[in-house]
Structures are given as structure tokens and as C-alpha cells.
Design an enzyme around this catalytic site. Sequence first.
Site, PDB file in Angstrom:
ATOM      1  N   SER A   1    -110.095  -7.041  58.387  1.00  0.00           N
ATOM      2  CA  SER A   1    -109.442  -6.142  57.669  1.00  0.00           C
ATOM      3  C   SER A   1    -108.261  -6.142  56.888  1.00  0.00           C
ATOM      4  CB  SER A   1    -110.007  -4.549  57.934  1.00  0.00           C
ATOM      5  OG  SER A   1    -108.832  -3.577  57.152  1.00  0.00           O
TER       6      SER A   1
ATOM      7  N   TYR B   1    -109.114   0.423  66.078  1.00  0.00           N
ATOM      8  CA  TYR B   1    -109.950  -0.699  65.051  1.00  0.00           C
ATOM      9  C   TYR B   1    -109.467  -2.235  64.587  1.00  0.00           C
ATOM     10  CZ  TYR B   1    -111.780  -1.444  60.105  1.00  0.00           C
ATOM     11  OH  TYR B   1    -112.500  -1.711  59.414  1.00  0.00           O
TER      12      TYR B   1
END
Length: 143
Positions: free
Chosen positions: A32, A45
Site C-alpha cells: 500500500s 494496517y
Amino acid sequence: VATNLLGTIRMTYAFLPLLGGKDDAVVMNVTSALAFVPFPITPTYSATKAALHSFSESLRIQLAGADAGVQVIEVVPPSVRTSLLGQQDSDQAMPLDDFLTEILDLLREKPDAKEIVVERARFIRDAVATGSYDDVLAMISSS
């Protein structure tokens, strides 16, 4: 942590013996843009994606040294319109079809790439290199 990081690591090591010596073998990890500048509302995360980036970098070097013939590609998406964080209707998130089209185009254009970064994620990915880390972190923090 169990899914994003440990699941990926365990699956990679489970399949590596089957990939070694195969033509065009690839391990493709989806991290990400948040691996490079975290989203403070989702610290775990972001941390798992940063750890997966580090794992991908290290694995690439290990496999190159082992003549395994397995390529390691890291896909670095931006925020994408999915239900992950309720972003399916967000104007700030990239439409899923646009993301997939750009990723596939980049993979065709750069089959030997180490990282595939869509343009919309580039400013986050490169924030440290461009000296804009603090500004990008502040922008992400306010969204």
C-alpha cells in the site's frame, strides 16, 4: 497482522519450492502507499504494509542470490474504492476498475519491475525522497 503480514509470508514460503526453476515465476505482494506514509487512524494496517514492503525487498535479494529464477514484484496501490474502510463511494479513493486497468498496463509495460506504483500513489510512495513526508502525513492525517 495475521492476514496482511504473516499470511503473506507463510504463503510465500509454502509456494516458493514449487516456483523455483519455473519460467516466469513471480511472487507478487500487494502492499500500500501507506507502507511509506502511514494513515494514523489505521496504524496496524499501515505497519503490516510497511513490513510487507521490507519483506518483499529482502526476499527479492535472497532469491536473486539463490538463482531461484523467481521475480518479486511489489504492487503499491493508493486508496481504492473498496469496502475495506468503507471507501466504496469515496471521491478521494481511486475507482477499482481504473486501478486494475492501470496496474495491468504497468505490468505489461514493465514486466521486470520491482515495484508497480500507480500514478495516484506515487506522491505518497516518494514522499521521503521528495522531502514532502511531513506534508503528506499531515494531509493523510486530516482525511
